[in-house]
Enzyme design. Structure first.
Site, short mmCIF file in Angstrom:
data_model
loop_
_atom_site.label_atom_id
_atom_site.label_comp_id
_atom_site.label_asym_id
_atom_site.label_seq_id
_atom_site.Cartn_x
_atom_site.Cartn_y
_atom_site.Cartn_z
N CYS A 50 25.59 85.10 -94.53
CA CYS A 50 25.01 86.39 -94.14
C CYS A 50 23.90 86.21 -93.10
O CYS A 50 23.63 87.13 -92.31
CB CYS A 50 24.49 87.14 -95.36
SG CYS A 50 23.42 86.16 -96.43
N HIS A 92 19.83 86.82 -99.73
CA HIS A 92 20.84 87.55 -98.96
C HIS A 92 20.16 88.22 -97.77
O HIS A 92 19.00 88.64 -97.84
CB HIS A 92 21.51 88.60 -99.86
CG HIS A 92 22.61 89.36 -99.19
ND1 HIS A 92 23.70 88.73 -98.62
CD2 HIS A 92 22.79 90.68 -98.99
CE1 HIS A 92 24.52 89.65 -98.12
NE2 HIS A 92 23.98 90.84 -98.32
#
Length: 858
Positions: free
Chosen positions: A335, A818
């Site tokens: 990510c 994340h």
């Protein structure tokens, strides 16, 4: 399509190859696009080169390389048949028992909610003559056997992307500790009971670790969610240096969880039974009573999908599809990459460089386009902007989508790009989570290398920093400039607007932890953006500054300003820092970032009337007020011959050994730590740490320090042997001058590969030297080739900006968590969360990590 004849197949038989163990088989993705076997036209795999191509590009490969025979794969999805024992369409899913991928008991990446029907054909270009896989029976044996073996080998071979992603990754593979056979255990230890343990510094009764040196029982680390222990075991290691500990409750006759604090990893201890018997513990009689670290980590990986921070998950969001609204699949902790490239390809300069020139780039691509940087970046940009892959997830066989898939699109999976951009890099070549800021700089560096003599989109970020150092004793000044791409903004926590609430929260949190109660509701520090800006521009005191005016140490102040303002200003909030114990931590802070930003007041002014410059004299290698022969350097105290084993000068500089030790203990290479202290002028741990962070990606980061005017370690043979002319020619062909090529080769012992890395990591210095040579009367032809610009090219303009994108991070460290990004498009904010692309309702502009501002036209 016409039917394939025996004669046509015989004509191409010599070009058909059977893939061997070392061959890369690209059967999942087109080399020029993100078409896959599931795309409408399927995928054509060259049976000679094993490269895959979509229908749009297969003829390009045929015309350029010549091989005519291709294996055509076409897959269609259908839902899995319902399992009668579960009442659902999903078969019973096995619970993973190992922290691994692609091995028995590990996570099975192949598990899907659907099955694939595969259609396989052999196709011969240019007429697209075809024969089905099961239609080879009527051919002569020699033809049938050759083609069948090649087809079966292609279908059964692991694809290149699969090898790159999985590589049968096993998180449980552990190395034998270097302390296992030499561990010293203290005499007369206390006997450890077989149960009923408790932390000796708190009352925790789980997550306990037995130190194998002194027998102390202490609790483990605190996890990111507040669970776990109170860090007493790791604190004990920092106090004593005792390296090995075993997790109580995991000891069985088969082994146990052993952790090495010195090696910072789970390890194997072949002498564990002996080490435990020292404390009266019989491994053969022990039973498992606590979760192993593997089991805990598996549980964490299975719960990671529950994260809701920053993702606006509590608000219904409208999914967006079409050009510019393409999502990117998470390839496993990728990510950070997704967020960065999404922002870059929202900038016109990157679009013009790679997407607008797509056909030209593809036309000039080498035979293997999967290994060409420009090709893969152009492919990525086209995939993001074309809209071809920004479509809802395909419906299941009954024409319905599950509710959670309605806002998810297929998106693109940049496997080839990730493999290429990370090739040879110790971090970005792995599947571990990374720092988005570090990846941004790595990608900028790769673009720089590949745009040496052509249009460079990096210019939108590049700016000059002006640093002014003023000697307080003489009032004289020194101005220097350097190139940068990111404005790193400090966070002054003492400027928080809610100090009282923070203190109250910390007290409640402490009490809750002591009483084993639920933690209170989080209170986040609220720091004004203006305070961060003031901290950036505030004078910084430099102790032990060598004043060339005094020829002695003095105290100076350093101020930082902009010598130019870039088209796009990238601001990194310095949320990740180090505590007093040098343990990395993340500041939980809210900073209300402005939509409109004016930093005109931070423009540098250069030398002012009345200011007098410090003399441009190099400092002595050993300053007069420092003792010789100290700090780990070697020499006879009766002689003036004090030198480090890493330095060639007999009068090497005295470095602050305490700072070097601090950096080494954090895991950085010794030579890199020495350079950090040297190049920051012994100005302390923080300055050295900043240098380390800024130069970690340098190719020569861990190389020994080579002092100006010295030949460096191991350079005797290189000095005797002139650089090979073919190596010089190769570097000159890349757009560098002959002088620069010779200098790079001499600095790297005539190693061509290292010389290329060296020249790119010293490009600003080389350009500056070339400019100086010209100003001193040398001709441009003598000093630098015409294709090399004099000095770094920067754009300049007003310091007024508007926020257009930001990247946010969730988690306690850059190594976990994340990333998502928000980008302003067509007047509205859009959130990109892997494959989910939606209109943003409440963009969390106060919680971002990296912000991108665009210059406002005046």
């Amino acid at each position: 399509m016409a039917e394939l004849s025996e004669e046509a197949l015989l004509s191409v038989l010599p070009t058909i190859r059977v893939p061997k163990a070392g061959d890369r088989v690209h059967k999942d993705e087109c080399a020029f696009s993100f078409d896959t076997p599931e795309s409408e036209g399927g995928l054509y795999i060259c049976m000679n080169t094993f490269l895959g191509f979509g229908k749009q590009y297969v003829e390009r490969h045929f015309n350029k390389t010549g091989p005519r025979v291709y294996l055509h794969l076409r897959r269609t999805r259908r839902p899995k048949e319902e399992d009668p024992t579960t009442g659902t369409g999903d078969p019973p899913r096995k619970k993973p028992t190992r922290l691994a991928i692609g091995v028995e008991g590990g996570f099975d990446l192949s598990e899907e909610k659907f099955e694939l029907d595969e259609d396989v054909k052999i196709v011969i270009l240019p007429d697209y003559l075809e024969i089905a896989r099961d239609g080879l029976g009527g051919l002569p044996d020699i033809v049938r056997d050759r083609v069948t073996s090649a087809v079966e080998a292609l279908l059964s071979a692991d694809s290149a992307s699969r090898k790159q992603e999985v590589q049968a990754w096993d998180g449980e593979v552990r190395q034998v500790s270097k302390h296992a056979f030499s561990l010293k255990q203290l005499d007369n230890p206390a006997r450890i009971p077989p149960c009923g343990w408790e932390c000796s510094k708190c009352d925790m009764r789980e997550n306990l670790w037995l130190n194998l040196t002194d027998g102390s029982i202490l609790c483990g680390r605190r996890y990111f969610d507040g669970s776990g222990g109170n860090n007493h075991a790791v604190e004990h290691y920092r106090e004593t240096g005792y390296p090995l500990a075993v997790k109580l409750g995991t000891i069985t006759p088969d082994g146990a969880d052993v952790y090495s604090y010195d090696e910072d990893d789970m390890v194997l201890d072949p002498s564990l039974a002996e080490h435990l018997s020292h404390f009266g513990i019989d491994m053969l009689k022990m039973q498992k009573t606590d979760k192993t670290m593997t089991e805990l980590e598996i549980d964490m990986n299975q719960r990671i999908g529950e994260w809701e921070l920053i993702q606006e998950s509590g608000v219904p969001l409208k999914p967006l599809f079409g050009p510019g609204y393409t999502g990117i699949r998470n390839l496993g902790n990728s990510c950070y990459l997704n967020s960065v490239v999404l922002v870059l390809f929202s900038i016109p300069d990157f679009q013009r460089k790679y997407v607008d020139k797509l056909e030209k780039i593809f036309q000039n691509a080498p035979t293997d386009p999967t290994q060409d940087f420009s090709t893969q970046v152009a492919k990525l940009g086209h995939g993001l902007l074309s809209g071809e892959y920004s479509k809802p997830v395909p419906e299941s066989g009954d024409g319905e989508r599950v509710p959670e898939q309605k806002e998810v699109q297929d998106g693109i999976a940049p496997r080839m790009f990730k493999a290429l951009i990370g090739k040879g890099h110790p971090e970005f070549s792995t599947n571990r989570q990374q720092d988005a800021q570090e990846f941004f700089l790595h990608l900028i560096n790769m673009v720089e290398r590949n745009c040496r003599s052509s249009e460079n989109p990096n210019e939108v970020f590049r700016f000059l920093v002006e640093e002014k150092i003023k000697c307080l004793a003489t009032e004289k000044v020194k101005y220097t400039q350097r190139v940068d791409y990111i404005m790193q903004l400090p966070v002054p926590m003492d400027a928080a607007l809610n100090k009282e609430e923070l203190l109250e929260y910390e007290e409640k949190k402490r009490q809750a932890e002591e009483e084993k109660m639920a933690l209170p509701e989080l209170v986040r520090a609220q720091v004004p953006f203006s305070s961060c800006l003031e901290a950036y521009g505030a004078p910084e005191q430099v102790d032990d500054f060598w004043s060339t005016a005094l020829q002695a140490k003095s105290v100076a102040v350093k101020t930082t300003r902009f010598a130019s303002f870039p088209d796009y200003l990238v601001i990194q909030i310095k949320k990740f820092t180090f505590g007093l114990d040098w343990v990395p931590k993340k500041l939980d802070v809210s900073i209300e970032m402005p939509e409109e930003l004016d930093i005109s007041q931070l423009r540098g002014t250069g030398l002012q009337p009345g200011e007098e410059e410090l003399p441009d004299i190099a400092p002595p290698l050993v300053t007069p007020d420092e003792p010789k022969g100290s700090l780990g350097f070697y020499g006879n105290e009766d002689e003036d011959s004090f030198c480090s084993p890493h330095f060639s000068s007999p009068t090497s500089p005295m470095l602050d050994e305490s700072v070097i030790i601090q950096l080494v203990e954090m895991g950085f290479p010794m030579d890199a730590c020495r350079k950090a202290v040297y190049y920051t002028g012994n100005s302390g741990a923080e300055a050295a740490m900043n240098w380390v962070m800024s130069h970690m990606d340098d190719p020569d980061f861990a190389n020994p320090l080579i002092l100006p005017g010295s030949s460096g370690p191991g350079s005797t043979s290189a000095a005797a042997d002139p650089p090979p002319e073919d190596c010089v020619t190769t570097i000159v062909s890349m757009g560098f001058s002959r002088d620069q090529a010779l200098k790079a080769l001499r600095a790297t012992n005539n190693s061509l590969e290292r010389a290329v890395d060296w020249i790119f990591s010293h490009i600003d210095d080389l350009d500056a030297e070339a400019a100086m040579d010209i100003s001193e009367g040398r001709s441009a032809a003598d000093s630098i080739s015409e294709s090399v610009p004099v000095g770094p090219k920067v754009r300049d303009g007003p310091g007024k900006y508007q926020l257009f994108a930001f990247i946010s991070h969730m988690g306690t460290s850059t190594m976990c968590g994340h990333y998502v990004c928000h980008i302003k498009k067509e007047g509205r904010w859009v959130i990109y969360n892997d494959q989910k692309v939606c209109a943003s309702e409440k963009p969390p502009k106060d919680l971002g990590y990296i912000y991108f501002y665009q210059r406002v036209a005046s």
